[in-house]
Design an enzyme around this catalytic site. Structure first.
Site, PDB file in Angstrom:
ATOM      1  N   ASP A  69       0.840  -1.189   0.000  1.00 55.70           N
ATOM      2  CA  ASP A  69       0.000   0.000   0.000  1.00 55.70           C
ATOM      3  C   ASP A  69       0.887   1.256   0.000  1.00 55.70           C
ATOM      4  O   ASP A  69       1.910   1.316   0.685  1.00 55.70           O
ATOM      5  CB  ASP A  69      -0.918  -0.010   1.234  1.00 55.70           C
ATOM      6  CG  ASP A  69      -2.075   0.949   1.081  1.00 55.70           C
ATOM      7  OD1 ASP A  69      -3.218   0.482   0.934  1.00 55.70           O
ATOM      8  OD2 ASP A  69      -1.854   2.183   1.107  1.00 55.70           O
ATOM      9  N   ILE A  70       0.458   2.256  -0.769  1.00 56.71           N
ATOM     10  CA  ILE A  70       1.241   3.491  -0.909  1.00 56.71           C
ATOM     11  C   ILE A  70       1.183   4.333   0.376  1.00 56.71           C
ATOM     12  O   ILE A  70       2.076   5.154   0.616  1.00 56.71           O
ATOM     13  CB  ILE A  70       0.745   4.292  -2.143  1.00 56.71           C
ATOM     14  CG1 ILE A  70       1.834   5.183  -2.700  1.00 56.71           C
ATOM     15  CG2 ILE A  70      -0.528   5.054  -1.853  1.00 56.71           C
ATOM     16  CD1 ILE A  70       1.541   5.743  -4.085  1.00 56.71           C
ATOM     17  N   HIS A  96     -10.149  -5.300  -3.321  1.00 51.40           N
ATOM     18  CA  HIS A  96      -8.828  -5.667  -2.815  1.00 51.40           C
ATOM     19  C   HIS A  96      -8.944  -6.147  -1.380  1.00 51.40           C
ATOM     20  O   HIS A  96      -9.808  -5.702  -0.630  1.00 51.40           O
ATOM     21  CB  HIS A  96      -7.860  -4.482  -2.907  1.00 51.40           C
ATOM     22  CG  HIS A  96      -8.440  -3.188  -2.423  1.00 51.40           C
ATOM     23  ND1 HIS A  96      -9.273  -2.408  -3.200  1.00 51.40           N
ATOM     24  CD2 HIS A  96      -8.342  -2.561  -1.239  1.00 51.40           C
ATOM     25  CE1 HIS A  96      -9.657  -1.350  -2.517  1.00 51.40           C
ATOM     26  NE2 HIS A  96      -9.112  -1.408  -1.323  1.00 51.40           N
ATOM     27  N   LEU A  97      -8.027  -7.020  -1.022  1.00 52.78           N
ATOM     28  CA  LEU A  97      -7.935  -7.546   0.338  1.00 52.78           C
ATOM     29  C   LEU A  97      -6.729  -6.881   0.996  1.00 52.78           C
ATOM     30  O   LEU A  97      -5.611  -6.978   0.485  1.00 52.78           O
ATOM     31  CB  LEU A  97      -7.756  -9.065   0.274  1.00 52.78           C
ATOM     32  CG  LEU A  97      -7.610  -9.834   1.582  1.00 52.78           C
ATOM     33  CD1 LEU A  97      -8.884  -9.744   2.418  1.00 52.78           C
ATOM     34  CD2 LEU A  97      -7.277 -11.295   1.289  1.00 52.78           C
TER      35      LEU A  97
HETATM   36  P1  AMP Z   1      -9.838   1.155   0.297  1.00 47.02           P
HETATM   37  O1  AMP Z   1     -10.034   2.391   1.141  1.00 47.02           O
HETATM   38  O2  AMP Z   1     -10.209  -0.103   1.001  1.00 47.02           O
HETATM   39  O3  AMP Z   1     -10.479   1.303  -1.060  1.00 47.02           O
HETATM   40  O4  AMP Z   1      -8.276   1.038   0.087  1.00 47.02           O
HETATM   41  C1  AMP Z   1      -7.582   1.638  -0.959  1.00 47.02           C
HETATM   42  C2  AMP Z   1      -6.129   1.574  -0.608  1.00 47.02           C
HETATM   43  O5  AMP Z   1      -5.372   1.790  -1.778  1.00 47.02           O
HETATM   44  C3  AMP Z   1      -5.692   2.633   0.411  1.00 47.02           C
HETATM   45  O6  AMP Z   1      -5.127   1.996   1.547  1.00 47.02           O
HETATM   46  C4  AMP Z   1      -4.656   3.455  -0.362  1.00 47.02           C
HETATM   47  O7  AMP Z   1      -3.590   3.913   0.436  1.00 47.02           O
HETATM   48  C5  AMP Z   1      -4.199   2.477  -1.432  1.00 47.02           C
HETATM   49  N1  AMP Z   1      -3.657   3.065  -2.644  1.00 47.02           N
HETATM   50  C6  AMP Z   1      -4.159   4.097  -3.354  1.00 47.02           C
HETATM   51  N2  AMP Z   1      -3.385   4.354  -4.426  1.00 47.02           N
HETATM   52  C7  AMP Z   1      -2.368   3.446  -4.406  1.00 47.02           C
HETATM   53  C8  AMP Z   1      -1.247   3.191  -5.235  1.00 47.02           C
HETATM   54  N3  AMP Z   1      -0.987   3.912  -6.337  1.00 47.02           N
HETATM   55  N4  AMP Z   1      -0.409   2.179  -4.899  1.00 47.02           N
HETATM   56  C9  AMP Z   1      -0.627   1.445  -3.791  1.00 47.02           C
HETATM   57  N5  AMP Z   1      -1.678   1.630  -2.965  1.00 47.02           N
HETATM   58  C10 AMP Z   1      -2.536   2.622  -3.258  1.00 47.02           C
END
Ligand code: AMP
Ligand code: ZN
Length: 116
Positions: free
Chosen positions: A32-33, A102-103
């Site tokens: 996760d970013i 996503h998990l």
């Molecule tokens: P959710 O709130 O369950 O939809 O989780 C989305 C997740 O995606 C969050 O924890 C973000 O930090 C993560 N995220 C968003 N953009 C990216 C990216 N480019 N690379 C990796 N993780 C990301």
């Protein structure tokens, strides 16, 4: 099928960089970013599935594969024994912000219940 406008489809297709933790035929996992814990990995289907609501019986084995991949990563990262949290957020009230399901695999700190 993938969607060209979807962030996670683009990560799955390596059009947007990510720190990949695992890649298989059907799924990919990356860090996760904006990590919410010392370990925070997202496990996603390569196919575009927007929310948990869009899963059907057809995806039962895909879902199992996602959970087993989380377990495998937890063992590889040495966090299995201490424990970890698996989390899937669905839609607005579930806190979903990226609409490619996503998990979350979270570990390395104490989590409470209820999650808040
Ligand atoms: P959710 O709130 O369950 O939809 O989780 C989305 C997740 O995606 C969050 O924890 C973000 O930090 C993560 N995220 C968003 N953009 C990216 C990216 N480019 N690379 C990796 N993780 C990301
Ligand atoms: Zn997508």
């Amino acid at each position: 099928m993938t969607q060209s406008t979807c962030l996670f489809c683009q990560i799955a297709e390596k059009k947007i960089p990510a720190k990949i933790a695992y890649e298989g035929k059907q799924i990919i996992a990356f860090h996760d970013i904006a990590p919410q814990a010392p370990v925070h990995i997202l496990i996603i289907p390569k196919e575009h599935i927007a929310t948990v609501n869009d899963f059907s019986e057809q995806e039962a084995s895909l879902l199992g594969h996602m959970v087993l991949t989380a377990k495998k990563l937890a063992h590889e990262l040495g966090i299995a024994e201490d424990g970890y949290r698996l989390n899937m957020n669905c839609n607005h009230l579930g806190g979903q912000t990226v609409f490619h399901t996503h998990l979350h695999l979270l570990a390395g700190r104490q989590f409470g219940w209820p999650p808040g």
